[in-house]
Motif scaffolding. Structure first.
Motif, PDB file in Angstrom:
ATOM      1  N   ARG A   6       0.850  -1.184   0.000  1.00  0.00           N
ATOM      2  CA  ARG A   6       0.000   0.000   0.000  1.00  0.00           C
ATOM      3  C   ARG A   6       0.890   1.240   0.000  1.00  0.00           C
ATOM      4  NH1 ARG A   6      -5.421  -1.652   0.453  1.00  0.00           N
ATOM      5  NH2 ARG A   6      -5.625  -3.507   1.725  1.00  0.00           N
ATOM      6  N   TYR A  14      -7.017   8.669   1.901  1.00  0.00           N
ATOM      7  CA  TYR A  14      -7.523   7.429   1.316  1.00  0.00           C
ATOM      8  C   TYR A  14      -9.038   7.321   1.396  1.00  0.00           C
ATOM      9  CZ  TYR A  14      -2.745   5.866   2.237  1.00  0.00           C
ATOM     10  OH  TYR A  14      -1.381   5.761   2.289  1.00  0.00           O
ATOM     11  N   HIS A  15      -9.586   6.644   0.392  1.00  0.00           N
ATOM     12  CA  HIS A  15     -10.934   6.106   0.487  1.00  0.00           C
ATOM     13  C   HIS A  15     -10.741   4.660   0.934  1.00  0.00           C
ATOM     14  CE1 HIS A  15     -14.771   4.555  -1.738  1.00  0.00           C
ATOM     15  NE2 HIS A  15     -14.941   4.617  -0.424  1.00  0.00           N
ATOM     16  N   ILE A  16     -11.212   4.347   2.125  1.00  0.00           N
ATOM     17  CA  ILE A  16     -11.115   3.006   2.691  1.00  0.00           C
ATOM     18  C   ILE A  16     -12.497   2.377   2.628  1.00  0.00           C
ATOM     19  CG2 ILE A  16     -10.648   1.666   4.798  1.00  0.00           C
ATOM     20  CD1 ILE A  16      -8.146   3.050   3.641  1.00  0.00           C
ATOM     21  N   ILE A  72      -1.400   3.751   6.851  1.00  0.00           N
ATOM     22  CA  ILE A  72      -2.812   3.349   6.811  1.00  0.00           C
ATOM     23  C   ILE A  72      -2.953   1.870   7.151  1.00  0.00           C
ATOM     24  CG2 ILE A  72      -2.891   2.831   4.322  1.00  0.00           C
ATOM     25  CD1 ILE A  72      -5.644   4.602   6.373  1.00  0.00           C
ATOM     26  N   TYR A 102      -9.130  -5.140   3.216  1.00  0.00           N
ATOM     27  CA  TYR A 102      -9.885  -3.916   2.977  1.00  0.00           C
ATOM     28  C   TYR A 102      -9.367  -3.244   1.699  1.00  0.00           C
ATOM     29  CZ  TYR A 102      -5.818  -1.353   4.672  1.00  0.00           C
ATOM     30  OH  TYR A 102      -4.553  -0.840   4.812  1.00  0.00           O
ATOM     31  N   SER A 104      -8.453   0.181  -0.540  1.00  0.00           N
ATOM     32  CA  SER A 104      -8.016   1.562  -0.322  1.00  0.00           C
ATOM     33  C   SER A 104      -7.620   2.178  -1.650  1.00  0.00           C
ATOM     34  CB  SER A 104      -6.837   1.619   0.653  1.00  0.00           C
ATOM     35  OG  SER A 104      -5.683   1.068   0.078  1.00  0.00           O
TER      36      SER A 104
END
Length: 187
Positions: A6, A14-16, A72, A102, A104
């Motif tokens: 990452r 970030y969009h998580i 992150i 997840y 990201s």
């Protein structure tokens, strides 16, 4: 083939997003939603970050996160590990709570930042869970449009892109159907 690393640097945004295993519910009632937010705050006390917006639905979640000094990976791993332990203990289960790793996406432009904020806040509407976005209780949207305090989010960066009254301009932006209706201040 190994998973890609990452991208991280101090200040990365970030969009998580994460989903329940087998698309199953990971939040069953208010207790679960509150526990997730409690864990988020606990992790933030050890690994500072700014949460710009969030929406937690029964089987998935979205966060708009800006890191400070911790990667992150560290933040989300701790949050989701702790939540999985809580969830499995509560329901006397074993195994994965979240479906895989997840997701990201690094956010590196104002357009993308605002688009993600809007996408996150529109999730309950797009999922036909509510008719009015402000009705959904597990999102930061209501605090944005009513210009009220939500201890989990900091709307300052988002508001900085809009003309006064910022909370009303953000509401129009978030509730509009197309990007042509955007009324933010280009920088």
């Amino acid at each position: 083939m190994p998973r890609p690393f990452r991208i991280w640097y101090p200040g990365a945004t970030y969009h998580i997003y994460a989903r329940g295993n087998r698309r199953g519910a990971i939040f069953t009632d208010d207790r679960d939603y509150l526990q997730y937010l409690k864990i988020l705050e606990s992790v933030r006390s050890n690994h500072p970050f700014t949460l710009h917006s969030y929406c937690i639905l029964n089987n998935h979640l979205h966060l708009l996160v800006e890191t400070a000094t911790s990667p992150i990976q560290t933040i989300i791993k701790e949050m989701h590990s702790r939540y999985a332990v809580y969830f499995n203990r509560r329901f006397d289960q074993d195994g994965h709570v979240f479906q895989g790793r997840y997701g990201s996406k690094v956010i590196e432009s104002i357009d993308y930042f605002l688009g993600v904020s809007r996408y996150i806040h529109r999730n309950p509407l797009e999922a036909n869970m509510v008719k009015d976005l402000s009705e959904y209780p597990w999102s930061s949207y209501s605090s944005y449009i009513h210009n009220t305090k939500n201890s989990h989010v900091d709307p300052a960066r988002t508001y900085s892109y809009f003309k006064d009254p910022v909370h009303e301009q953000y509401r129009i932006f978030a509730e509009s159907q197309t990007s042509e209706e955007i009324i933010w201040v280009p920088r």
